[in-house]
Every structure is written in structure tokens, then in C-alpha cells.
Design an enzyme around this catalytic site. Sequence first.
Site, PDB file in Angstrom:
ATOM      1  CB  CYS A 147      -1.033   0.041   1.221  1.00 57.58           C
ATOM      2  SG  CYS A 147      -1.914   1.348   1.556  1.00 57.58           S
ATOM      3  CG  HIS A 148      -0.200   4.775  -2.279  1.00 54.85           C
ATOM      4  ND1 HIS A 148      -1.377   4.056  -2.945  1.00 54.85           N
ATOM      5  CD2 HIS A 148       0.403   5.291  -3.126  1.00 54.85           C
ATOM      6  CE1 HIS A 148      -1.268   4.000  -3.973  1.00 54.85           C
ATOM      7  NE2 HIS A 148      -0.260   4.787  -4.639  1.00 54.85           N
ATOM      8  CB  THR A 149       0.115   3.821   4.383  1.00 59.10           C
ATOM      9  OG1 THR A 149      -0.847   4.560   3.999  1.00 59.10           O
ATOM     10  CG2 THR A 149       0.577   4.363   5.884  1.00 59.10           C
TER      11      THR A 149
ATOM     12  CG  HIS B 233      -0.684  -1.119   6.493  1.00 55.12           C
ATOM     13  ND1 HIS B 233       0.143  -0.752   5.491  1.00 55.12           N
ATOM     14  CD2 HIS B 233      -1.949  -0.602   5.814  1.00 55.12           C
ATOM     15  CE1 HIS B 233      -0.319   0.013   4.472  1.00 55.12           C
ATOM     16  NE2 HIS B 233      -1.602   0.145   4.760  1.00 55.12           N
ATOM     17  CD  GLU B 234      -3.601  -2.956   1.467  1.00 59.25           C
ATOM     18  OE1 GLU B 234      -3.429  -3.938   0.450  1.00 59.25           O
ATOM     19  OE2 GLU B 234      -3.742  -1.775   1.405  1.00 59.25           O
TER      20      GLU B 234
ATOM     21  CB  CYS C 188     -10.275  -2.162  22.932  1.00 56.91           C
ATOM     22  SG  CYS C 188     -11.408  -0.809  23.420  1.00 56.91           S
TER      23      CYS C 188
ATOM     24  CB  CYS D 187     -12.033   2.601  24.276  1.00 58.92           C
ATOM     25  SG  CYS D 187     -12.280   2.820  22.517  1.00 58.92           S
TER      26      CYS D 187
ATOM     27  CB  CYS E 211     -15.159   0.533  21.090  1.00 59.40           C
ATOM     28  SG  CYS E 211     -13.546   0.270  20.374  1.00 59.40           S
TER      29      CYS E 211
ATOM     30  CB  CYS F 101     -10.313   1.422  19.002  1.00 65.92           C
ATOM     31  SG  CYS F 101      -9.875   0.557  20.331  1.00 65.92           S
TER      32      CYS F 101
ATOM     33  NE  ARG G 180      -5.800   7.915  17.855  1.00 68.29           N
ATOM     34  CZ  ARG G 180      -6.314   7.437  16.639  1.00 68.29           C
ATOM     35  NH1 ARG G 180      -6.873   6.226  16.541  1.00 68.29           N
ATOM     36  NH2 ARG G 180      -6.415   8.387  15.625  1.00 68.29           N
TER      37      ARG G 180
ATOM     38  CB  CYS H 169      -5.490  -1.062   3.966  1.00 69.34           C
ATOM     39  SG  CYS H 169      -4.871   0.912   3.852  1.00 69.34           S
TER      40      CYS H 169
ATOM     41  NE  ARG I  10      -3.265  -2.093  -1.956  1.00 66.38           N
ATOM     42  CZ  ARG I  10      -3.313  -0.760  -1.999  1.00 66.38           C
ATOM     43  NH1 ARG I  10      -2.951  -0.095  -2.981  1.00 66.38           N
ATOM     44  NH2 ARG I  10      -3.770  -0.250  -0.866  1.00 66.38           N
TER      45      ARG I  10
HETATM   46  N1  LIG Z   1      -8.609   7.489   5.165  1.00 64.71           N
HETATM   47  C1  LIG Z   1      -8.054   6.357   5.362  1.00 64.71           C
HETATM   48  O1  LIG Z   1      -7.997   5.642   6.306  1.00 64.71           O
HETATM   49  C2  LIG Z   1      -7.065   5.960   4.209  1.00 64.71           C
HETATM   50  C3  LIG Z   1      -6.873   4.621   3.985  1.00 64.71           C
HETATM   51  C4  LIG Z   1      -5.999   4.331   3.043  1.00 64.71           C
HETATM   52  C5  LIG Z   1      -5.578   5.159   1.909  1.00 64.71           C
HETATM   53  N2  LIG Z   1      -5.766   6.503   2.386  1.00 64.71           N
HETATM   54  C6  LIG Z   1      -5.362   7.811   1.347  1.00 64.71           C
HETATM   55  O2  LIG Z   1      -6.535   7.588   0.318  1.00 64.71           O
HETATM   56  C7  LIG Z   1      -5.730   8.203  -1.033  1.00 64.71           C
HETATM   57  C8  LIG Z   1      -6.125   7.206  -1.998  1.00 64.71           C
HETATM   58  O3  LIG Z   1      -5.223   6.125  -1.697  1.00 64.71           O
HETATM   59  P1  LIG Z   1      -5.119   5.008  -3.064  1.00 64.71           P
HETATM   60  O4  LIG Z   1      -4.444   3.825  -2.345  1.00 64.71           O
HETATM   61  O5  LIG Z   1      -6.456   4.826  -3.654  1.00 64.71           O
HETATM   62  O6  LIG Z   1      -4.316   5.907  -4.127  1.00 64.71           O
HETATM   63  P2  LIG Z   1      -4.007   6.000  -5.479  1.00 64.71           P
HETATM   64  O7  LIG Z   1      -2.669   6.759  -5.727  1.00 64.71           O
HETATM   65  O8  LIG Z   1      -3.808   4.465  -6.158  1.00 64.71           O
HETATM   66  O9  LIG Z   1      -5.211   6.657  -6.092  1.00 64.71           O
HETATM   67  C9  LIG Z   1      -5.153   7.900  -6.280  1.00 64.71           C
HETATM   68  C10 LIG Z   1      -5.835   8.306  -7.579  1.00 64.71           C
HETATM   69  O10 LIG Z   1      -6.284   9.681  -7.736  1.00 64.71           O
HETATM   70  C11 LIG Z   1      -6.065  10.197  -8.932  1.00 64.71           C
HETATM   71  N3  LIG Z   1      -5.912  11.549  -9.314  1.00 64.71           N
HETATM   72  C12 LIG Z   1      -4.642  12.004  -8.993  1.00 64.71           C
HETATM   73  N4  LIG Z   1      -5.212  13.637  -9.365  1.00 64.71           N
HETATM   74  C13 LIG Z   1      -6.459  13.661  -9.649  1.00 64.71           C
HETATM   75  C14 LIG Z   1      -7.409  14.467  -9.872  1.00 64.71           C
HETATM   76  N5  LIG Z   1      -6.748  16.049 -10.203  1.00 64.71           N
HETATM   77  N6  LIG Z   1      -8.221  14.315 -10.194  1.00 64.71           N
HETATM   78  C15 LIG Z   1      -9.054  12.930 -10.027  1.00 64.71           C
HETATM   79  N7  LIG Z   1      -8.350  11.927  -9.806  1.00 64.71           N
HETATM   80  C16 LIG Z   1      -7.035  12.401  -9.594  1.00 64.71           C
HETATM   81  C17 LIG Z   1      -4.913   9.304  -9.501  1.00 64.71           C
HETATM   82  O11 LIG Z   1      -4.839   9.035 -10.969  1.00 64.71           O
HETATM   83  C18 LIG Z   1      -5.160   7.912  -8.751  1.00 64.71           C
HETATM   84  O12 LIG Z   1      -5.708   6.978  -9.713  1.00 64.71           O
HETATM   85  C19 LIG Z   1      -4.366   8.414  -0.410  1.00 64.71           C
HETATM   86  O13 LIG Z   1      -4.298   9.660  -0.028  1.00 64.71           O
HETATM   87  C20 LIG Z   1      -4.196   7.539   0.610  1.00 64.71           C
HETATM   88  O14 LIG Z   1      -2.999   7.796   1.420  1.00 64.71           O
HETATM   89  C21 LIG Z   1      -6.731   6.758   3.304  1.00 64.71           C
HETATM   90 ZN   LIG Z   2      -2.779   1.154   3.508  1.00 59.77          ZN
HETATM   91 ZN   LIG Z   3     -11.701   0.847  21.687  1.00 59.09          ZN
END
Ligand SMILES: NC(=O)c1ccc[n+]([C@@H]2O[C@H](COP(=O)([O-])OP(=O)(O)OC[C@H]3O[C@@H](n4cnc5c(N)ncnc54)[C@H](O)[C@@H]3O)[C@@H](O)[C@H]2O)c1
Ligand SMILES: [Zn+2]
Ligand SMILES: [Zn+2]
Length: 367
Positions: A40-42, A62-63, A92, A95, A98, A106, A110, A169, A362
Amino acid sequence: MKIRAAVLQEFAKPLVIEEVELAEPGPGEVLVRLVACGVCHTDMYTASGVDPSGYAPTVLGHEGAGVVERCGEGVSLLSEGDHVVTLFSPQCGECVHCLSPLTNLCLSIREQQNRGYLPDGTTRLSRGGEPLRHFMGTSTFAEYTVMPQIALARIDREAPLDRACLFACGLSTGLGAAIRTAAVRAGSSCVVFGAGMVGLGAVAGARLQGAERIICVDMSPERLELARGQGATDLLIGGEETVAQVLEMTGGFGADYTFEATGSVAVMRQAVESARMGWGLCTVCGVAGRGETLDVVPRLLITGRRVCGSSFGGLKGRDDVPALIRRYLAGEIDVDPFISHRLRLEEVNRGFELMEAQDGIRSVIAF
Ligand SMILES: NC(=O)c1ccc[n+]([C@@H]2O[C@H](COP(=O)([O-])OP(=O)(O)OC[C@H]3O[C@@H](n4cnc5c(N)ncnc54)[C@H](O)[C@@H]3O)[C@@H](O)[C@H]2O)c1
Ligand SMILES: [Zn+2]
Ligand SMILES: [Zn+2]
């Protein structure tokens, strides 16, 4: 025991695959044999050193999905042989958060988790006698991991673990954003910005909720085709004109629900501006860069648009992830198109390269 793991030794350097020590699970902890793990990106973000909260050395990942190998003292939620998905967002069950239906954040572990420790403030991972920190409480780029029982979701044994890991994730985040956070109503209109793992999950979630119109916006035609496969009814290449296009497609009003899944604050703003006056709800999923802010004209809010954020799709992991996997097994969620590459642990750095090149959605590591 000795295990093979991908260690982030130094920021901005490739991960090192090596043998590390994993101690037995302590009270309330579980030893999991990993079967599959998404990249994943993270993970890449932390490896790059750009994330201000990142630390090294650590075992990333983490996945994860795997099988419970051994339970520590007092473990009541899981037994040996259970199939599990790892949860960076635990539940949990006790808390104040939760116990509230209003949030999934949760509070119980943390602080220690953010610092790379298990709940008792120590690590089970070490190398040459030196402790190695746990990443996101999961550290799943490894053959085995030790995690607290509250951070593992027990899933149906029929679920193939190399698909189930995606529910750890991004996929669940998108699905949950539509199903749980926004609770999209049947017959409504939605716009999803971004067709990565999170955005595609949001498209699928909007479809499951019975949305009538699902407009997906991305820069990549290939990714937009994947969105069509998940239920998007209209596809747009993103740009300066996107808001005007969405308004035109929705009778001048904007959509009932908008979702941002890009991490760009400029796109977040478009998502707010594409929401309908009166009741439009914009759900922000993307993680913005450090110090960036979201620019919104307050008048948009006074006239009834709402903005909210969503972490892990608002899902309470131990309850909601198994339920989503049952929906996958029932044929309601099509996971296969998301898996573009299958890698061995030794190839984890290749997974980062593929991600950087936006080659597929992925990569999944098989152990
Ligand atoms: N909130 C959470 O719990 C959580 C969990 C996982 C990931 N995320 C975040 O969610 C986001 C997306 O994650 P991902 O894995 O799908 O990323 P990803 O990079 O695979 O997808 C992002 C997409 O956005 C598109 N994009 C870029 N600029 C754009 C624009 N101007 N208009 C439209 N589309 C555009 C890209 O082409 C790409 O396909 C990331 O910021 C990630 O960190 C958040
Ligand atoms: Zn992730
Ligand atoms: Zn909890």
C-alpha cells in the site's frame, strides 16, 4: 523464532529482506502466520522518509491476512487455526469510542501503536538483540507477526486469503466511506474523485447502497475502466473543468454525495464544490501532505453542503471487516480486478516501483 521480514533500515533506501527474531505472543497477543499481504501507499510513504511520524528501523506492511498459529495467555477472541485479517485500526470493544456508534477510532492502544510498540510498550521483533519496532501495529511484510487480539478480524475460512488481505486497508476504506461514513441512500447521485484502491472501493460501496448515478473522476483512462467494472455509470478525466462538468451532469445542482480519494487538497476542494446545495455530503478519505489545508468558501456550507472525513471507512474492524468479506463471498464485491501483480517477499521493492508507475492497483505478496 527466526522469521524472514522486509526491514526498513534507512529512509529512502530499498527495504532489506533478512532474518529477524520474533518473540512468543504475550498476554492478549496472538502469533499469526501470514499468507498474503498487499503493498500500500502508506508503506511506501513511510519508507520514503517523507512521513513526519515515520520511524526506522521497522518491519513495514499492514495489509495482511493469515492464520492464527498460537494464542498468548488470556486470549479469548481467537483460537488456533482461525483465519484473520490484520487491523491497523483496532476495536477493543470497551473504550468510549468503541462503545459509541458514532466513530471507529478506538483509543485503547493508539499511543503505543503510533510509536511502534505493542500495547505493553515493548516489541516482539528484534535483530541481533536490538528491538525492532512494529509498523502500524501490524508489520505484515514478514512470514509471521505478533499482534494484539483486538487488532485481528476473524473471517470465514472459505475466503481466499490473497483476496481477503485487500480488506485490511484500501478496499475497506473506500467501501466503508460509502456504506458507513456517508451511508449513501438508494437512488442518489455520487461522485468519486480518484480511482485507486480507495476510490474504486467507494464506487463499489455506492453501488451496493443502490446509488443511481456514480460519476468517477481520475486522470487515467485504464483506472476509469476499472471503475466502470465496479459500477460507475459516468467517467470523467479530472481537470480544471471537473466541477462545472459535474454540475452540468446533475441538473446544475451537484451530487448528493461526493468522495475524495486522491490525497490532493485541490481535489478535496473540487469534491466539496461538486456536492449539492441543501444536503450534499463530501467525504474526504485522502491523506494530504504535511501542513496542507483545505480551502472552502463558507457560503457553500451555509447553503447546506457538509464535509466529513473518514478513517478506515468508519468501520469497526472486528465487526465490519468479516461482514464485508461475507458480501465478497456472496458475489457482491468483485475483488480480482484489483490484484494486478503477485510477488514474493523478496520482491517487495518491486511492489513499490509498480505503485510509483501506477502499474495496476495492488501488488499482493504471497508467503
Ligand atoms: N482514510 C483512510 O483511512 C485511508 C486509508 C488508505 C488510504 N488513504 C488515502 O487515500 C488516498 C487514495 O489512496 P489510493 O491507495 O487509492 O491511492 P492511488 O494513488 O492508487 O489513487 C489515487 C488516484 O487519484 C487520481 N488522481 C490524481 N489527481 C487527480 C485529479 N486531479 N482528479 C482526479 N483524480 C486524480 C490518480 O490518478 C489515482 O488513480 C491516499 O491519499 C491515501 O493515503 C486513506
Ligand atoms: Zn494501506
Ligand atoms: Zn476501543
